[in-house]
Design a protein around this motif. Structure first.
Motif, short mmCIF file in Angstrom:
data_model
loop_
_atom_site.label_atom_id
_atom_site.label_comp_id
_atom_site.label_asym_id
_atom_site.label_seq_id
_atom_site.Cartn_x
_atom_site.Cartn_y
_atom_site.Cartn_z
N LEU A 85 0.83 -1.21 0.00
CA LEU A 85 0.00 0.00 0.00
C LEU A 85 0.86 1.26 0.00
O LEU A 85 0.55 2.23 -0.68
CB LEU A 85 -0.93 0.00 1.21
CG LEU A 85 -1.77 1.26 1.42
CD1 LEU A 85 -2.71 1.50 0.25
CD2 LEU A 85 -2.55 1.16 2.72
N ALA A 86 1.96 1.23 0.72
CA ALA A 86 2.82 2.41 0.84
C ALA A 86 3.42 2.84 -0.49
O ALA A 86 3.88 3.98 -0.62
CB ALA A 86 3.93 2.15 1.86
N GLU A 87 3.41 1.99 -1.49
CA GLU A 87 3.99 2.33 -2.79
C GLU A 87 2.95 2.75 -3.83
O GLU A 87 3.29 3.03 -4.97
CB GLU A 87 4.81 1.15 -3.32
CG GLU A 87 6.03 0.88 -2.45
CD GLU A 87 6.85 -0.30 -2.93
OE1 GLU A 87 6.60 -0.81 -4.05
OE2 GLU A 87 7.75 -0.72 -2.19
N ILE A 88 1.70 2.85 -3.43
CA ILE A 88 0.61 3.24 -4.34
C ILE A 88 0.56 4.76 -4.43
O ILE A 88 0.60 5.45 -3.41
CB ILE A 88 -0.75 2.71 -3.83
CG1 ILE A 88 -0.75 1.20 -3.72
CG2 ILE A 88 -1.90 3.21 -4.70
CD1 ILE A 88 -0.64 0.49 -5.04
N LEU A 125 -0.48 -4.36 3.65
CA LEU A 125 0.16 -3.40 4.55
C LEU A 125 1.59 -3.83 4.89
O LEU A 125 2.48 -3.01 4.97
CB LEU A 125 -0.65 -3.26 5.84
CG LEU A 125 -1.90 -2.41 5.71
CD1 LEU A 125 -2.79 -2.56 6.93
CD2 LEU A 125 -1.52 -0.95 5.52
N GLY A 126 1.79 -5.08 5.11
CA GLY A 126 3.11 -5.58 5.48
C GLY A 126 3.11 -7.09 5.47
O GLY A 126 2.24 -7.72 4.88
N SER A 127 4.04 -7.67 6.18
CA SER A 127 4.18 -9.12 6.16
C SER A 127 3.25 -9.83 7.14
O SER A 127 3.09 -11.04 7.07
CB SER A 127 5.63 -9.51 6.46
OG SER A 127 6.00 -9.00 7.74
N ALA A 139 -4.14 1.55 7.29
CA ALA A 139 -4.19 1.90 5.87
C ALA A 139 -4.57 3.37 5.68
O ALA A 139 -4.00 4.06 4.83
CB ALA A 139 -5.18 0.99 5.14
N ILE A 140 -5.51 3.85 6.46
CA ILE A 140 -5.89 5.27 6.38
C ILE A 140 -4.70 6.15 6.73
O ILE A 140 -4.47 7.17 6.08
CB ILE A 140 -7.11 5.57 7.28
CG1 ILE A 140 -8.35 4.86 6.74
CG2 ILE A 140 -7.35 7.07 7.39
CD1 ILE A 140 -9.50 4.80 7.72
#
Length: 150
Positions: A85-88, A125-127, A139-140
Motif C-alpha cells: 500500500l505504501a507504494e501506491i 500493509l506488510g508481512s 491503511a488510512i
C-alpha cells in the motif's frame, strides 16, 4: 471507524461481505447504523473536525463494485496481495480513494476477484495480517501520509 474518523476519513460504507459474521437485516440494520452514526459523531467531536463523515446505508457487493468503478483509485486490503500500500500513488489534491477492508474472516476469493475486475488494486500493509479494525486504521494513516499530512 472511530480511529478512521479521527484520522480524516470522509465516508464510511458498511458492507455485507461473504464472511461477515454479523448479518444486518431489518431492525438490526437500523440499530447498527444508528450505533455507527453515534460513533462517527463522537469521534468527529474528539478530533475537532468540522464535518461528520458520511455514513452510507449497508452495501452489498454490487454497491461496492459501483463505488470501485466510480473511484479515482480503489484499493482492497488482502493478505495475498504482493503490492505494498505504501507504494501506491494516490491523488494528493482531489479525487476519490476507496479503501476496502474485509471482515474479521477475510475477503473471499470471489469478492477479491470481483473487486479487482471492477478496477480495484489488491494491496497489503506488510508481512503480517492485522485485525480488521487495526488494518483499516493503519491503511488510512498510510494514505493520509501521502495526501493530507503533507
Amino acid at each position: 471507524m472511530e480511529i478512521g474518523t479521527e484520522l480524516g476519513v470522509d465516508a464510511v460504507v458498511p458492507w455485507q461481505a461473504d464472511r461477515s459474521i454479523v448479518r444486518w437485516r431489518g431492525d438490526r440494520a437500523a440499530k447498527g447504523l444508528k450505533k455507527w452514526r453515534q460513533t462517527l459523531i463522537a469521534a468527529t467531536k474528539q478530533a475537532r473536525r468540522s464535518r461528520i463523515p458520511e455514513l452510507a446505508p449497508l452495501a452489498d457487493r454490487k454497491i461496492v463494485l459501483d463505488r470501485i468503478a466510480a473511484a479515482d483509485v480503489a484499493l482492497v486490503l488482502h493478505e495475498s496481495a504482493v503490492e505494498p500500500l505504501a507504494e501506491i500513488d494516490v491523488p494528493a489534491e482531489a479525487g476519490e480513494v476507496v479503501l476496502i477492508v474485509g471482515p474479521e474472516g477475510g475477503i473471499s476469493e470471489a469478492e477479491l476477484a470481483d473487486f479487482v475486475a471492477a478496477g480495484a488494486r489488491s494491496v497489503r500493509l506488510g508481512s503480517t495480517v492485522l485485525r480488521t479494525s487495526t488494518a483499516g486504521s493503519a491503511a488510512i494513516a498510510v494514505l493520509s501520509a501521502q495526501t493530507r499530512w503533507r
